[in-house]
Design a protein around this motif. Sequence first.
Motif, PDB file in Angstrom:
ATOM      1  N   ARG A  93      54.446  36.021  30.862  1.00 44.72           N
ATOM      2  CA  ARG A  93      53.407  36.795  30.160  1.00 44.72           C
ATOM      3  C   ARG A  93      53.805  38.259  29.984  1.00 44.72           C
ATOM      4  N   GLU A  95      56.194  30.316  20.930  1.00 44.60           N
ATOM      5  CA  GLU A  95      55.291  29.288  20.407  1.00 44.60           C
ATOM      6  C   GLU A  95      54.658  28.457  21.507  1.00 44.60           C
ATOM      7  N   GLY A  96      55.455  28.080  22.485  1.00 43.30           N
ATOM      8  CA  GLY A  96      54.924  27.248  23.546  1.00 43.30           C
ATOM      9  C   GLY A  96      53.907  27.979  24.411  1.00 43.30           C
ATOM     10  N   ARG A  97      54.189  29.198  24.747  1.00 34.24           N
ATOM     11  CA  ARG A  97      53.326  29.960  25.644  1.00 34.24           C
ATOM     12  C   ARG A  97      52.450  30.947  24.904  1.00 34.24           C
ATOM     13  N   PRO A 138      60.406  30.566  36.987  1.00 29.98           N
ATOM     14  CA  PRO A 138      60.798  29.476  36.090  1.00 29.98           C
ATOM     15  C   PRO A 138      59.592  28.805  35.450  1.00 29.98           C
ATOM     16  N   PHE A 139      59.727  28.352  34.240  1.00 35.34           N
ATOM     17  CA  PHE A 139      58.567  27.723  33.622  1.00 35.34           C
ATOM     18  C   PHE A 139      58.821  26.447  32.850  1.00 35.34           C
ATOM     19  N   ASP A 162      50.854  28.550  34.622  1.00 35.80           N
ATOM     20  CA  ASP A 162      51.680  28.160  33.479  1.00 35.80           C
ATOM     21  C   ASP A 162      52.660  27.058  33.863  1.00 35.80           C
ATOM     22  N   THR A 163      53.294  27.257  35.012  1.00 34.25           N
ATOM     23  CA  THR A 163      54.276  26.269  35.454  1.00 34.25           C
ATOM     24  C   THR A 163      53.627  24.909  35.667  1.00 34.25           C
ATOM     25  N   GLN A 192      52.905  23.282  32.433  1.00 32.33           N
ATOM     26  CA  GLN A 192      54.140  22.770  31.836  1.00 32.33           C
ATOM     27  C   GLN A 192      54.597  21.499  32.543  1.00 32.33           C
ATOM     28  N   ASP A 214      54.445  20.299  22.024  1.00 32.05           N
ATOM     29  CA  ASP A 214      54.940  21.493  22.715  1.00 32.05           C
ATOM     30  C   ASP A 214      53.995  21.968  23.792  1.00 32.05           C
ATOM     31  N   ASN A 215      52.721  21.651  23.623  1.00 34.63           N
ATOM     32  CA  ASN A 215      51.762  22.062  24.643  1.00 34.63           C
ATOM     33  C   ASN A 215      50.731  20.947  24.801  1.00 34.63           C
TER      34      ASN A 215
END
Lengths: 315, 535
Positions: A164, A185-187, A238-239, B340-341, B344, B359-360
């Motif tokens: 972020r 795009e993903g986040r 990491p994400f 977030d992790t 995902q 993608d999400n």
Amino acid sequence: MPAMVRRRYAPLLMALALAASGCSALAAEKESILDQESLVIGVKGDQPGLGLEVSEGEFEGFDVDVATYIADHLGFEESDLRFVEVPSAAREYVLMKGEVPEEELPDLEDEVIDALEVDEVDMVIATYSITPARGRMVNFAGPYYVARQDIMVQAGDDSIDDVRDLDGTTICQGAGSNSANRIVEGRGVGADIEEPPTYGECFDLLEDGTIDAVSTDDLILAGFALDNPEAFRMVNAPFTAERYGVGLRQSDVAGCEEVNRAITSMYRTDAANGTDEDDDSGEGGNSPAQQMLEQWFGETGLELTTSVPQFDGCG
Amino acid sequence: MSVGATEADTAAQRPNQQARQARLYPTRLMPSHTPGRLRWMSSICVLAIVVLLAVTWSFVSWAQDSVTLIGSEAGPRASSSAELYHSLAEMDNQVARVVLIDSTSGANGVEQGGVEENGQATADDDATRAEALSVYEERRTEANRAALETSSLTGGDDEAVATMGEILDGVGHYERLAAEVLLLSAESNGDEAVSAEVRELYAEATDHMREEVLPKAYNLSLESTSIIRAANEEGDATLRQGQLLVALTGVVVIATLVILQFYVRSKFRRRLSPALLAASVVVAVVAAGTVNSLAAVSADLRTATDDGLDSEVRLAQARAISAATSGDQTRYLIDGARADTYEQTYLETSQSVLFVPGDNVDTFAEAAEVAVAEYRGESHDTALFDEILEEQPDGMLGLLGEHASTQRLTAEQQDGVENVLEAYLQVRQADLEMRDSSTLLDAAELRLDEGDDGLAGAHSAYEAALTELIEIHNETFVDAVDSANSELSLSNLLLPVGAVLAAALVVFGVRPRIVEYTQNRRETERDGVRDAGHG
């Protein structure tokens, strides 16, 4: 007369018996790597720490060490192995060539085909992420390591602690990569993207402050930072998970299963494997995988996973 | 040979006789007089019967080993290690659930907006907390049982034994961390919903489970299925060979019996010895029966694996992995720093169960809806589905996806799959609602809601549907293995009986002839002596 009948048909019966036993061997598309005398292994040539060509036909890096370990477990000598560079786009191509008809091979640009040094490769260990789509074309053993997408910034930069924080910054990705898109795009993070041809150039830009961060698989980041570890800092937030697999031919299920066994033992300590009789280095407590990871990435401050990853199973 | 024939006549006849006899059996190896020859030939027959018994027996016992390996060892081990994964993941989920309950129950002094008015809510929360703890204990017991079962099936496999040891060590370590987390969570009274201390300690615990323990259990399951695959491949070839060899040996044995028949017939001018005929029939039955048995066992093993075990284990793996995703939904709420992790991870792990592009979580849920609707033949957004097909010409992938689209299914199994997919979509929907909630409390409520609309309820329904389907395939597996076992135990019984019977019939058929011949000779000699005496 029974005896005469027997004599005439005996050869036929014997032939049938032999055919029955040979039948199963004939059924495979191409022989398994387990039946081969030598191996051609595809690796990257431009990723320091993972797969880097240091001289003609000589490669070094974590991927190369993993490949050597696996091949040794399968019974190959080092002299039976040949390493070649395989560009990312061609990884499925070289595994499928010779196994499927020409029409079914994946599309590839001519220049990539021209740049290929070999047509066919037996095994690919080249930061090759396992995806279900690829899994329909090739058989994946492993993963042998689960890398994570992470962020690298300048050493003194404390402003970025996770994804972020990249909002409003400029990030860099190598041409053809998807990493930055995942962030934007993903986040849904508002960052600008620089896209030079290679990750090496991204790092040059990071060093002189033109860009704020580079984001891709953590092992790749660590490898590029090896040249100048003090100049950079791994954010360690990491994400995503990048599951690096061993690419094999689709039909080679037995080979895939054996490679999985090799990877399992790679993550066992030498003591558990029973192979540490000659160990004087004091590293007897570490598994081969841990030793390899520390050798290549120990100085980069990266949090390494040293336990065996969860396999996908062989199709 | 008639009485009174001259020496010369006998001598003249001998070459013809010998020539005739030479076509049927080697004369040089045989004794020169009939009883001796009879004994010799019948010994050959009995020997051939013994060889037949040996051949059939070796293949039947090989088949039995195969059935035991698949039916009682590697097969159950593949299932029980998937069960182990499931129980362990669920243990971790319950700990997360307790932390979530604690964080929203007012135990941490967070403003609940009127929920605490009459203390009723607190009591309910206590009940839920206690329930979560008891489920944790239940899962732990389940995990122990699964670990024990898996360990008992690893005999002889050093690798598997070593892995089980590592898993148990890892679980012990996890339990210590979990106990601390539960204690801290109950005690913490900070401003945040979940204190940093609890969050970090829990992160350590769940990472340990996810990275150190669970993969080993999963890989053990995969290793078991690879043993089965290799055994099946080898089994097919060997059983085919077996059928051929048994048939061949049977033919050879019957041939020896037929020769014996002809010899007896030529020597004694009888049509056919009924005993020898019966022996041939018995041999034919034994040989044909064994060939049939081996074929039946081969087919049973195929059914047991392809229609039963493969599906059962794959679905059990899907259920195990789904337990992990369920936990990710809770972890998403208790650990803001890693939200977030966890989202995902939830997405990627969900995709390993049912893969459609996304993608999400939102685009994924949409794509999943469309793909499942298409699979069930219901109306759907064709434009979106075409997009999916472009990226993924094979349609749905992943454990569940591939099972649904590539596996040969009976009507009952097909229904089961559709129920599972439907329930799977429900979970995705409830999940999106949870993520869209405006406050942590609302989200937690949705997450813990056991009703049909809640996430916990949706997940229970999904697991129930999966379990039902797993049971269906397990039944197929067990039935096929039982069928193979009873086939083989029948063979085990009939083979020695048949062989002994056939041998006895040979002896019974030949001995009277020997006795008869010997008596004839004595009478002839006596007569000859008398004649000579008279002459």
